[in-house]
Design an enzyme around this catalytic site. Structure first.
Site, short mmCIF file in Angstrom:
data_model
loop_
_atom_site.label_atom_id
_atom_site.label_comp_id
_atom_site.label_asym_id
_atom_site.label_seq_id
_atom_site.Cartn_x
_atom_site.Cartn_y
_atom_site.Cartn_z
N LYS A 82 -4.23 0.76 -6.44
CA LYS A 82 -4.77 -0.17 -6.19
C LYS A 82 -6.56 0.01 -5.88
O LYS A 82 -7.64 -0.38 -6.79
CB LYS A 82 -4.19 -1.58 -5.81
CG LYS A 82 -2.54 -2.04 -6.92
CD LYS A 82 -2.71 -3.14 -5.76
CE LYS A 82 -0.73 -3.25 -6.59
NZ LYS A 82 0.21 -4.31 -5.64
N GLN A 107 0.31 -6.77 -0.06
CA GLN A 107 1.24 -6.16 -0.24
C GLN A 107 2.45 -6.63 0.41
O GLN A 107 3.24 -6.94 1.43
CB GLN A 107 1.23 -4.35 -0.37
CG GLN A 107 1.98 -3.45 -0.86
CD GLN A 107 2.17 -3.65 -2.66
OE1 GLN A 107 1.03 -3.74 -2.93
NE2 GLN A 107 3.07 -4.29 -2.84
N ASP A 140 -3.95 -12.63 -6.26
CA ASP A 140 -3.32 -11.82 -6.59
C ASP A 140 -2.35 -13.50 -7.26
O ASP A 140 -0.86 -12.75 -7.34
CB ASP A 140 -2.42 -10.68 -5.50
CG ASP A 140 -1.12 -10.02 -5.57
OD1 ASP A 140 -1.47 -9.75 -6.57
OD2 ASP A 140 -0.47 -9.71 -4.77
#
Ligand code: NAP
Length: 288
Positions: free
Chosen positions: A57, A101, A124
């Protein structure tokens, strides 16, 4: 040997176009404000898969002109430490998007950590705020993988209104929001999960099937309604999806490959939403 009849939904190509547009927009924001969009990534511990995902990412960010700020916390970090870290990023005007994450480890309250992300930086799409916006059909950040799935369906002209969509899986980041987005587009949605009785009976009625389980080749061609549209979000060891590709491709009208289907779209939506967040926070409207 079944012959493939389905057309492929090429997530790699669509992601390339989406990322290219995000790069153009990042350049415009940087040119007009002197500040590049910035995504903060937060990683707890050193799980090899998570380390790889974060690195991918961050590399992608740099390729499109998004500044990447990384915060690595030790495996021993507590919920309070993680919440404080994310809270500081939420308050930092130089950070426009935050990605935690996950999974973060069993000793941490993952929901508390997600909720420390400011809604306007939740690129996200993991907070309750974003989930509710998806449910109400209001503007907001979508969960990236479900958002990518909808983009693929749209790019291939799949009609959703009035069609029966079956989503297999109900996780908060994938199955549930995918069903919400499909419902918001007037599909009739059925959720299946590990306690569903007679999964094949539900699969056989799907005009649009989304597999989001994490069980290699759980779904076979013989389960499908002929002509179904099949989206395989599953990603299992050995690059294998939740759908048995060969038998399913012989019966479906459209199908995503694994890899090269849903996966590339997830990161494309993340980058797009980061640039969008930066544009709003820096006062550069999308139409400028
Ligand atoms: P998860 O949290 O483990 O959820 C799996 C879901 O599948 C659960 O709702 C579970 O039901 C259901 N399930 C398990 N066994 C089942 C069965 N035999 N029949 C029907 N349903 C069953 O997983 P996730 O995070 O949603 O991820 C699912 C898959 O998508 C994984 O392969 C993951 O790697 C992949 N994924 C891909 C991307 C991408 O970018 N392409 C992103 C995220 C995830 P219960 O709720 O009853 O337990």
């Amino acid at each position: 040997m079944p012959q493939p009849t389905a057309r492929l939904m090429d997530g790699t190509a669509l992601a390339r176009r989406t990322i290219s547009a995000a790069a153009d927009r990042a350049a415009e924001i940087t040119r007009r404000t002197g500040t590049a969009p910035c995504l903060a990534t937060v990683l707890v511990g050193e799980d090899p898969a998570s380390v790889t995902y974060v690195r991918m990412k961050r590399n992608r960010c740099e390729q499109v002109g998004i500044r990447s700020l990384h915060v690595a916390l030790p495996t021993t970090a507590s919920t309070a430490e993680l919440v404080d870290t994310i809270g500081a990023l939420s308050a930092d005007p130089a950070v426009h998007g935050i990605l935690l994450q996950h999974p973060v480890g069993p000793h941490i309250d993952e929901r508390a950590a997600f909720e420390a992300i400011a809604p306007e930086k939740d690129v996200d799409g993991v907070t309750m705020h974003s989930f509710a916006a998806m449910g109400f059909g209001l503007p907001g950040f979508v969960s990236c993988t479900p958002g990518g799935i909808l983009r693929l369906l749209d790019a291939y002209g799949v009609e959703l209104a009035g069609r029966h969509a079956v989503v297999v899986g109900r996780s908060p980041i994938l199955g549930k929001p995918t069903g919400l987005l499909l419902l918001g587009r007037d599909a009739t949605v059925t959720y299946c999960h590990s306690r569903t009785a007679d999964l094949p009976a539900h699969l056989a009625r799907a005009d649009v099937l989304v597999a989001a389980v994490g069980r290699p080749r759980l779904i076979l061609g013989e389960h499908l309604k002929p002509g179904a549209v099949v989206v395989d979000a599953g990603y299992n060891p050995g690059n294998v999806g939740d759908v048995d590709f060969d038998s399913a491709a012989a019966r479906a009208s459209l199908i995503t490959p694994v890899p090269g289907g849903v996966g590339p779209m997830t990161i494309a939506v993340l980058l797009e939403q980061t640039v969008h967040a930066a544009g709003r926070q820096l006062g550069v409207p999308a139409t400028a």
